[in-house]
Design a protein around this motif. Structure first.
Motif, PDB file in Angstrom:
ATOM      1  N   CYS A 262       0.825  -1.211   0.000  1.00 40.50           N
ATOM      2  CA  CYS A 262       0.000   0.000   0.000  1.00 40.50           C
ATOM      3  C   CYS A 262       0.862   1.265   0.000  1.00 40.50           C
ATOM      4  O   CYS A 262       0.521   2.258  -0.650  1.00 40.50           O
ATOM      5  CB  CYS A 262      -0.942  -0.019   1.196  1.00 40.50           C
ATOM      6  SG  CYS A 262      -2.222  -1.296   1.065  1.00 40.50           S
ATOM      7  N   LEU A 263       1.968   1.239   0.717  1.00 40.90           N
ATOM      8  CA  LEU A 263       2.864   2.401   0.707  1.00 40.90           C
ATOM      9  C   LEU A 263       3.547   2.548  -0.651  1.00 40.90           C
ATOM     10  O   LEU A 263       3.807   3.673  -1.108  1.00 40.90           O
ATOM     11  CB  LEU A 263       3.899   2.280   1.817  1.00 40.90           C
ATOM     12  CG  LEU A 263       3.358   2.453   3.241  1.00 40.90           C
ATOM     13  CD1 LEU A 263       4.456   2.198   4.271  1.00 40.90           C
ATOM     14  CD2 LEU A 263       2.777   3.850   3.444  1.00 40.90           C
ATOM     15  N   ALA A 264       3.829   1.428  -1.313  1.00 46.11           N
ATOM     16  CA  ALA A 264       4.383   1.499  -2.662  1.00 46.11           C
ATOM     17  C   ALA A 264       3.361   2.101  -3.627  1.00 46.11           C
ATOM     18  O   ALA A 264       3.715   2.874  -4.524  1.00 46.11           O
ATOM     19  CB  ALA A 264       4.797   0.102  -3.128  1.00 46.11           C
ATOM     20  N   ALA A 265       2.083   1.752  -3.439  1.00 46.38           N
ATOM     21  CA  ALA A 265       1.033   2.352  -4.271  1.00 46.38           C
ATOM     22  C   ALA A 265       0.958   3.857  -4.035  1.00 46.38           C
ATOM     23  O   ALA A 265       0.800   4.639  -4.979  1.00 46.38           O
ATOM     24  CB  ALA A 265      -0.312   1.700  -3.958  1.00 46.38           C
ATOM     25  N   ASP A 266       1.079   4.270  -2.764  1.00 45.89           N
ATOM     26  CA  ASP A 266       1.084   5.694  -2.442  1.00 45.89           C
ATOM     27  C   ASP A 266       2.267   6.394  -3.114  1.00 45.89           C
ATOM     28  O   ASP A 266       2.125   7.499  -3.656  1.00 45.89           O
ATOM     29  CB  ASP A 266       1.151   5.862  -0.920  1.00 45.89           C
ATOM     30  CG  ASP A 266       1.038   7.309  -0.485  1.00 45.89           C
ATOM     31  OD1 ASP A 266      -0.065   7.879  -0.582  1.00 45.89           O
ATOM     32  OD2 ASP A 266       2.057   7.887  -0.054  1.00 45.89           O
ATOM     33  N   GLU A 267       3.422   5.750  -3.105  1.00 54.45           N
ATOM     34  CA  GLU A 267       4.599   6.299  -3.792  1.00 54.45           C
ATOM     35  C   GLU A 267       4.341   6.428  -5.285  1.00 54.45           C
ATOM     36  O   GLU A 267       4.695   7.436  -5.918  1.00 54.45           O
ATOM     37  CB  GLU A 267       5.807   5.396  -3.543  1.00 54.45           C
ATOM     38  CG  GLU A 267       7.069   5.827  -4.268  1.00 54.45           C
ATOM     39  CD  GLU A 267       8.202   4.816  -4.128  1.00 54.45           C
ATOM     40  OE1 GLU A 267       9.137   4.868  -4.952  1.00 54.45           O
ATOM     41  OE2 GLU A 267       8.154   3.972  -3.205  1.00 54.45           O
ATOM     42  N   SER A 268       3.691   5.417  -5.866  1.00 56.80           N
ATOM     43  CA  SER A 268       3.389   5.442  -7.288  1.00 56.80           C
ATOM     44  C   SER A 268       2.429   6.576  -7.641  1.00 56.80           C
ATOM     45  O   SER A 268       2.572   7.232  -8.676  1.00 56.80           O
ATOM     46  CB  SER A 268       2.799   4.093  -7.714  1.00 56.80           C
ATOM     47  OG  SER A 268       2.467   4.088  -9.082  1.00 56.80           O
ATOM     48  N   VAL A 269       1.437   6.807  -6.760  1.00 51.30           N
ATOM     49  CA  VAL A 269       0.512   7.923  -6.974  1.00 51.30           C
ATOM     50  C   VAL A 269       1.287   9.231  -7.080  1.00 51.30           C
ATOM     51  O   VAL A 269       1.016  10.074  -7.950  1.00 51.30           O
ATOM     52  CB  VAL A 269      -0.513   8.009  -5.828  1.00 51.30           C
ATOM     53  CG1 VAL A 269      -1.309   9.303  -5.915  1.00 51.30           C
ATOM     54  CG2 VAL A 269      -1.463   6.813  -5.854  1.00 51.30           C
ATOM     55  N   ARG A 270       2.258   9.391  -6.208  1.00 49.51           N
ATOM     56  CA  ARG A 270       2.972  10.670  -6.098  1.00 49.51           C
ATOM     57  C   ARG A 270       4.048  10.839  -7.175  1.00 49.51           C
ATOM     58  O   ARG A 270       4.378  11.963  -7.564  1.00 49.51           O
ATOM     59  CB  ARG A 270       3.567  10.802  -4.702  1.00 49.51           C
ATOM     60  CG  ARG A 270       2.498  10.787  -3.615  1.00 49.51           C
ATOM     61  CD  ARG A 270       3.072  10.791  -2.201  1.00 49.51           C
ATOM     62  NE  ARG A 270       2.014  10.565  -1.195  1.00 49.51           N
ATOM     63  CZ  ARG A 270       1.148  11.467  -0.782  1.00 49.51           C
ATOM     64  NH1 ARG A 270       1.204  12.699  -1.308  1.00 49.51           N
ATOM     65  NH2 ARG A 270       0.233  11.190   0.111  1.00 49.51           N
ATOM     66  N   THR A 271       4.617   9.737  -7.681  1.00 45.74           N
ATOM     67  CA  THR A 271       5.687   9.818  -8.674  1.00 45.74           C
ATOM     68  C   THR A 271       5.216   9.557 -10.084  1.00 45.74           C
ATOM     69  O   THR A 271       5.888   9.930 -11.057  1.00 45.74           O
ATOM     70  CB  THR A 271       6.805   8.821  -8.344  1.00 45.74           C
ATOM     71  OG1 THR A 271       6.284   7.480  -8.454  1.00 45.74           O
ATOM     72  CG2 THR A 271       7.350   9.045  -6.940  1.00 45.74           C
TER      73      THR A 271
END
Length: 354
Positions: free
Chosen positions: A339-348
């Motif tokens: 889920c944190l990787a998904a959040d990173e993907s949203v932002r990058t």
């Protein structure tokens, strides 16, 4: 009747989940509430009005030396509170998400191991008989799988205020997503290998760097794929807000709810299944389905408070029977990592390899 002394517990955080967990301790003879901790005074569940509310978690741990710390605060305090309690000799129940970074999550797990204490993370669906049945039926079909899951919430008034408070530290796809990524991982037993995310900020009432709608896609080592969607706020649609669907080459298993009578911001609807539908893909010589769909009624499933009662009964069992929680803790870190990787993907705007 047990002759063992009740475990003394300090309960920190008295929001929706914290109050429900406090009531579970209050009603379970295996626990004795030593203190309730919250930043402000709040209405307590019926029968608990006699408890006072303290302000300092650290002070309560230091002065009362409880057996258990139950941490139900906002997620940015989870790691520090949990490590503090573990190092003070407490067993810990910690609401999800485990932390706001993978490093902090691993720090909490390391503290539990180093101090020989039990750490139970609030994955409430693991104690839900209907979700356990869903996982079992899906595993029986065999993979690879397609997971289609969401939990959107059309919120207003105090529920929207709660969502805005949560989004000061955690996005919807992280806060709720850890539950459903945990379910996906339990079904596949395969490691997630890549995550993609997208999100949109649809209100000026939250920080410019936060988003109140998010969608993630995850790829697993066995070829399984899945998506999870979560949106919060007064603009969200009540249409198809609760999708829980697992598809395999041999058929599908789905949770069926009556959206006409279910509200997306009702806490009981977040775990309620109503019915599980099992569909088998076998075709006969005539090209028609061999099996009719099987509907499994879940009418007697526990409600939200009943699930909290079960969850805290597991905490008691884990401590008294010295249950090995190594896999439990590792699974919590794994779902949070996704889920944190998904959040990173949203932002990058970039896919994240795991």
């Amino acid at each position: 009747m047990t002759t063992e002394k009740p475990l003394r517990v300090v309960v920190a955080g008295l929001g929706n989940m914290g109050r429900s967990h406090a009531l579970a301790y209050h009603n379970n003879p295996g626990f004795e509430i030593a203190a309730l901790v919250n930043r402000s005074d709040v209405a307590l569940p019926e029968g608990m009005e006699g408890y006072g509310i303290q302000r300092s978690f650290e002070g309560a741990i230091r002065e009362l030396k409880p057996d258990v710390a139950s941490i139900n605060t906002y997620s940015d305090s989870h790691a520090d509170y949990a490590v503090m309690a573990l190092e003070a000799g407490c067993h810990v129940f910690l609401e999800k998400p485990l932390a706001t970074t993978v490093a902090d999550a691993e720090r909490v797990v390391a503290a539990a191991k180093a101090n020989g204490r039990k750490l139970v993370i609030g994955y409430i669906l693991r104690h839900h008989p209907s979700w356990m049945r869903l996982i079992g039926e899906a595993r029986a079909l065999g993979g690879p799988y397609v997971f289609r899951m969401n939990l959107n919430q059309q919120s207003s008034a105090h529920k929207w205020d709660t969502h805005k408070q949560l989004m000061k530290t955690t996005s919807p796809i992280v806060d709720c997503g850890v539950h459903y990524l945990d379910v996906m991982c339990q079904i596949t037993d395969a490691d997630p290998v890549e995550v993609r995310g997208m999100g949109l900020r649809m209100t000026d009432e939250i920080d410019p760097a936060m988003y109140n709608y998010g969608h993630l896609q995850v790829l697993f080592a066995d070829g399984s794929v899945g998506w999870y969607e979560a949106g919060w706020g007064p603009m969200m649609s009540e249409t198809a807000f609760f999708v829980k669907d697992v598809i395999s080459p041999k058929g599908s298993v789905s949770i069926v709810v009556n959206e006409a009578t279910t509200k997306s911001d009702d806490v009981d609807s977040h775990t309620k299944t109503s019915m599980i539908r099992v569909h088998r893909a076998d075709l006969g010589a005539d090209g028609n389905f061999v099996h009719a769909d099987e509907d499994l009624s879940m009418k007697d499933e526990p409600g939200h408070q009943g699930l909290c009662d079960r969850e805290q009964a597991f905490v008691l069992k884990a401590i008294r029977e010295d249950i090995d929680l190594t896999r439990h803790m590792a699974d919590a870190v794994k779902s949070l990592r996704v889920c944190l990787a998904a959040d990173e993907s949203v932002r990058t705007g970039l896919a994240v390899k795991l």
